[in-house]
Design an enzyme around this catalytic site. Structure first.
Site, short mmCIF file in Angstrom:
data_model
loop_
_atom_site.label_atom_id
_atom_site.label_comp_id
_atom_site.label_asym_id
_atom_site.label_seq_id
_atom_site.Cartn_x
_atom_site.Cartn_y
_atom_site.Cartn_z
N SER A 1 -0.22 -6.50 5.48
CA SER A 1 -0.82 -7.15 4.33
C SER A 1 -0.67 -8.66 4.42
CB SER A 1 -0.16 -6.63 3.05
OG SER A 1 -0.81 -7.13 1.90
N LYS B 1 0.85 -1.19 0.00
CA LYS B 1 0.00 0.00 0.00
C LYS B 1 0.88 1.23 0.00
CE LYS B 1 0.79 1.33 4.48
NZ LYS B 1 1.50 2.58 4.89
N LEU C 1 11.34 -4.82 4.73
CA LEU C 1 10.90 -4.60 6.11
C LEU C 1 11.12 -3.14 6.48
CD1 LEU C 1 12.46 -7.78 7.79
CD2 LEU C 1 10.08 -7.45 7.08
N GLY C 2 10.18 -2.58 7.23
CA GLY C 2 10.32 -1.19 7.67
C GLY C 2 10.28 -0.19 6.54
N ASP D 1 -3.06 -1.08 10.44
CA ASP D 1 -3.18 -1.11 8.98
C ASP D 1 -3.84 -2.39 8.46
OD1 ASP D 1 -1.98 1.33 8.84
OD2 ASP D 1 -0.08 0.62 8.02
#
Length: 300
Positions: A111, A18, A102-103, A143
């Site tokens: 997700s 996203k 990651l991050g 999220d």
């Protein structure tokens, strides 16, 4: 509801990335969380999960992510949560093809958790509603619900109050400059903007992409010079912004050809990819279970 997936047969599902097309921080709550206003949009790029049901109730995830204990992984936590919610005695073998950094601010972990919830709900034959799956997902992360519902959305609260919207769907170039940004460090930073005046969804959409910004960007620039460098480089070539709390930055392009040309110019050492913006999650397309949403508010 019996599963339509035979025991042991693989169900392969996407876990899309996203973008936060805009992100405003309205206030800090007494519990330490921050009230936000943001626009979520999906990309046609992401991780892939392969799920197979097991008879013995075990949850096995492969491969293990470096630095993340299996039981701490959101995929495993999501599977355990769904087992407890449904009293399901089946287990699962889950293989993660991890493409998202990651991050990076692309929502990869959230997700993955949402894909796990919807995928296991399918192969275990549970049949929970999207609303209930989103409620479960919220306990894993703010999220997760937007990925469960599968529509681009205007989000408020800590990101869990969602209103479906239809955004423009341009091509993007997304760059990860090779650093991991700590969301905790960003939200704890004293210089972070925390009092942006709230606006209505209609006003945000009417203003369009040219008016959108990310309140985390100045703080991330200060804390992570590599991200600042990537933003400056990209901004000289396209309309650029940070997504989430970073570290990924994205540039909006007018066509796939322009995105491909820009990719050629990306400096060595940065991970970069092109992607198209989507208003419907590829996960829901794959499952064929996206419900009829409320009438979307269209971007003019």
């Amino acid at each position: 509801m019996p599963s339509t997936i035979p025991l042991g047969e693989a169900l392969v599902l996407p876990a899309p990335a996203k973008l936060n097309r805009m992100l405003h921080i309205i206030r800090r709550r007494p519990d330490g969380y921050h009230e936000l206003q943001t626009l979520f949009q999906f990309l046609d790029v992401g991780d892939t999960l392969t799920l197979r049901a097991r008879e013995d109730g075990e949850i096995r995830l492969l491969p293990h992510l470096p630095g993340v204990e299996p039981e701490d992984n959101l995929i495993v936590r999501a599977a355990r949560l769904l087992q407890a919610e449904s009293d399901c005695r089946l287990g699962a073998d889950i293989h993660l093809d991890k493409r998202l950094p990651l991050g990076g601010g692309l929502g990869g972990g959230s997700s993955d958790a949402a894909t796990t919830l919807l995928g296991l709900d399918t192969i275990w034959g549970i049949g929970l509603s999207l609303e209930r799956l989103a409620e479960l997902g919220l306990t894993l992360g703010a999220d997760v619900p937007v990925f469960v519902h599968g529509r681009s959305a205007w989000a408020e609260g800590i990101g869990e109050r969602l209103t479906p919207v239809a955004l423009d769907t341009p091509w993007f170039v997304v760059i990860h400059p090779g650093v991991t940004v700590s969301t905790s460090a960003v939200f704890k930073a004293p210089q972070l903007t925390r009092h942006t005046p709230p606006i209505t969804m209609a006003r945000a959409l009417q203003g369009g992409a040219a008016s959108w910004s990310n309140d985390c960007e100045p703080t991330v620039r200060t804390l992570y010079p590599e991200v600042a460098h990537a933003l400056d480089w990209l901004a000289s070539r396209a309309a650029a912004m940070l997504t989430g709390t970073g570290a990924c930055v994205f540039g909006r392009l007018g066509s796939e050809a322009q995105a491909e040309q820009l990719l050629v110019e990306v400096p060595e050492g940065w991970q970069a990819f092109k992607a198209c913006g989507l208003n419907r999650s590829p996960l829901h397309v794959a499952l064929g279970r996206c419900p009829s949403p409320p009438k979307a508010t269209r971007h003019p």
